[in-house]
Design an enzyme around this catalytic site. Structure first.
Site, mmCIF file in Angstrom:
data_model
loop_
_atom_site.group_PDB
_atom_site.id
_atom_site.type_symbol
_atom_site.label_atom_id
_atom_site.label_comp_id
_atom_site.label_asym_id
_atom_site.label_seq_id
_atom_site.Cartn_x
_atom_site.Cartn_y
_atom_site.Cartn_z
ATOM 1 C CG HIS A 97 -0.556 -0.006 2.346
ATOM 2 N ND1 HIS A 97 0.425 1.424 3.217
ATOM 3 C CD2 HIS A 97 -0.091 -0.657 3.731
ATOM 4 C CE1 HIS A 97 0.080 1.492 4.521
ATOM 5 N NE2 HIS A 97 0.653 -0.179 4.558
ATOM 6 C CG ASP A 117 2.483 0.626 7.758
ATOM 7 O OD1 ASP A 117 1.739 1.062 8.535
ATOM 8 O OD2 ASP A 117 2.073 0.231 6.463
ATOM 9 C CD GLU A 151 -3.289 -0.530 5.087
ATOM 10 O OE1 GLU A 151 -2.970 0.151 5.771
ATOM 11 O OE2 GLU A 151 -3.323 -1.863 5.967
ATOM 12 C CD GLU A 152 -1.905 2.340 7.224
ATOM 13 O OE1 GLU A 152 -2.347 1.947 8.704
ATOM 14 O OE2 GLU A 152 -0.492 2.337 7.279
ATOM 15 C CG ASP A 179 1.712 -3.178 5.310
ATOM 16 O OD1 ASP A 179 0.170 -3.107 6.026
ATOM 17 O OD2 ASP A 179 2.226 -2.516 5.336
ATOM 18 C CG HIS A 256 -0.282 3.629 12.307
ATOM 19 N ND1 HIS A 256 -0.505 3.058 11.941
ATOM 20 C CD2 HIS A 256 0.612 2.790 10.684
ATOM 21 C CE1 HIS A 256 -1.117 1.891 11.994
ATOM 22 N NE2 HIS A 256 -0.719 2.221 10.454
HETATM 23 N N1 LIG Z 1 -2.307 -3.088 10.873
HETATM 24 C C1 LIG Z 1 -1.179 -2.870 10.330
HETATM 25 C C2 LIG Z 1 -0.456 -2.684 10.900
HETATM 26 C C3 LIG Z 1 0.288 -4.777 10.917
HETATM 27 C C4 LIG Z 1 0.394 -5.288 10.299
HETATM 28 C C5 LIG Z 1 0.682 -6.566 11.071
HETATM 29 C C6 LIG Z 1 0.744 -6.293 11.899
HETATM 30 I I1 LIG Z 1 2.089 -8.260 12.635
HETATM 31 C C7 LIG Z 1 1.828 -5.044 12.960
HETATM 32 C C8 LIG Z 1 1.331 -4.507 12.305
HETATM 33 C C9 LIG Z 1 -1.164 -1.355 9.571
HETATM 34 O O1 LIG Z 1 -1.075 -0.724 9.993
HETATM 35 N N2 LIG Z 1 -1.294 -2.032 7.443
HETATM 36 O O2 LIG Z 1 -0.971 -0.648 7.301
HETATM 37 ZN ZN LIG Z 2 -0.652 0.946 8.697
HETATM 38 ZN ZN LIG Z 3 0.991 -0.878 6.631
#
Ligand SMILES: N[C@H](Cc1ccc(I)cc1)C(=O)NO
Ligand SMILES: [Zn+2]
Ligand SMILES: [Zn+2]
Length: 291
Positions: A97, A117, A151-152, A179, A256
């Protein structure tokens, strides 16, 4: 049947892939103040990826790059398609993403670099694209690389795309999600997530790692919820895998927020290179299968 029989093509590709290239893409993408799905940074980030992938596709008649316009928000997903030859109706999808978020609230000026991320995932995919196109690799199946928007905020970009593909009856034979690929927070190298994914494809992915990157160690974990875009494809009944950078409990604490930067990952992309190589091996091994 997931056969691994393209060593002559895959091995040279993997040796051409460089962490420095992945690092540069992370730096470039995390230079936008944010890449949030409704801000000008989010729109600019999408355009940056489109331009980057278009440059890589230059001169290739069977490669297209398009932006997918989403109904409800301005950030566009980006799709690079390598048209297959004699098995083109079957499609292999690799994605990550492009959007970023600051959980304090993301306005036009809020910092959300999103280096890990998920600039790292986009960068890993971009390096795989670069070497596959530079080598003039011709897949029998069609291969699509997708930089998902939004995605977020609930997997919105991938949900819209996956639903459309299902409605249109597209035969997607496999999906890989990248990701977060560059924060080395756990003992093992790659963790294959077991929820919202396909067990048989996950075994194939583990076999790709042992075949092409035998020094790497592999673990499993689960998110407990639809934690990235693979869940959108899983919801439509397609086989997915999500190789992830750490265990759930040791995931990158900086995401984040303003601290998700390349510098906070040591200003190197050695971990992300493993995922870029895995993406390239997945794309070529699945993409080379005939009807
Ligand atoms: N929730 C996911 C972050 C995320 C995804 C998997 C794991 I394990 C820990 C954290 C996210 O923010 N994707 O953008
Ligand atoms: Zn994220
Ligand atoms: Zn992510």
């Amino acid at each position: 049947s997931y056969t691994i029989d393209n060593q002559a093509t895959v091995t040279p590709l993997l040796s051409q892939m460089q962490a420095s290239n992945i690092g540069q893409t992370i730096v470039d993408l995390s230079a936008f103040v944010n890449r949030y799905y409704t801000t000008s940074g989010g729109v600019s980030g999408s355009n940056w990826i489109k331009n980057k992938w278009t440059d890589l596709a230059a001169g290739r008649s069977n490669v297209t790059v398009e932006q997918f316009t989403h109904a409800a928000f301005p950030q566009k997903s980006v799709i690079l398609t390598i048209q297959g030859t004699d098995n083109a109706s079957e499609v292999v999808v690799l994605g990550g993403h492009q959007d970023s978020i600051n959980t304090a609230g993301t306005t036009e000026t809020t910092k959300a670099p999103g280096a890990d991320d998920d600039a790292s995932g986009i960068a890993s995919l971009t390096e795989a694209i670069r070497v596959m196109l530079a080598s003039n690799y011709q897949p029998r199946r069609t291969i699509k690389f997708i930089a998902y928007a939004a995605e977020e905020v609930g997997l919105k970009g991938s949900a819209e795309i996956a639903k459309k593909y299902k409605t249109d009856g597209v035969k997607v034979v496999g999906v890989m999600q990248l990701d977060m690929t560059n924060y080395k927070g756990s003992a093992k190298d790659i963790y294959l997530y077991t929820d919202y994914t396909n067990a048989a494809q996950n075994t194939f992915v583990a076999n790709l790692i042992s075949t092409y990157q035998p020094t790497l160690t592999v673990g499993n974990d689960s998110c407990g919820y639809g934690c990235s875009d693979h869940a959108s494809w899983h919801a439509q009944g397609y086989p997915t895998s999500m190789p992830f950078e750490t265990t759930m409990s040791e995931s990158n604490p900086k995401i984040h927020g303003t601290g998700d930067t390349y510098a906070n990952m040591g200003s190197q992309a050695n971990h992300a290179l493993k995922f870029g190589r895995l993406a390239a091996s997945f794309a070529v091994e699945l993409g080379s299968d005939g009807p």
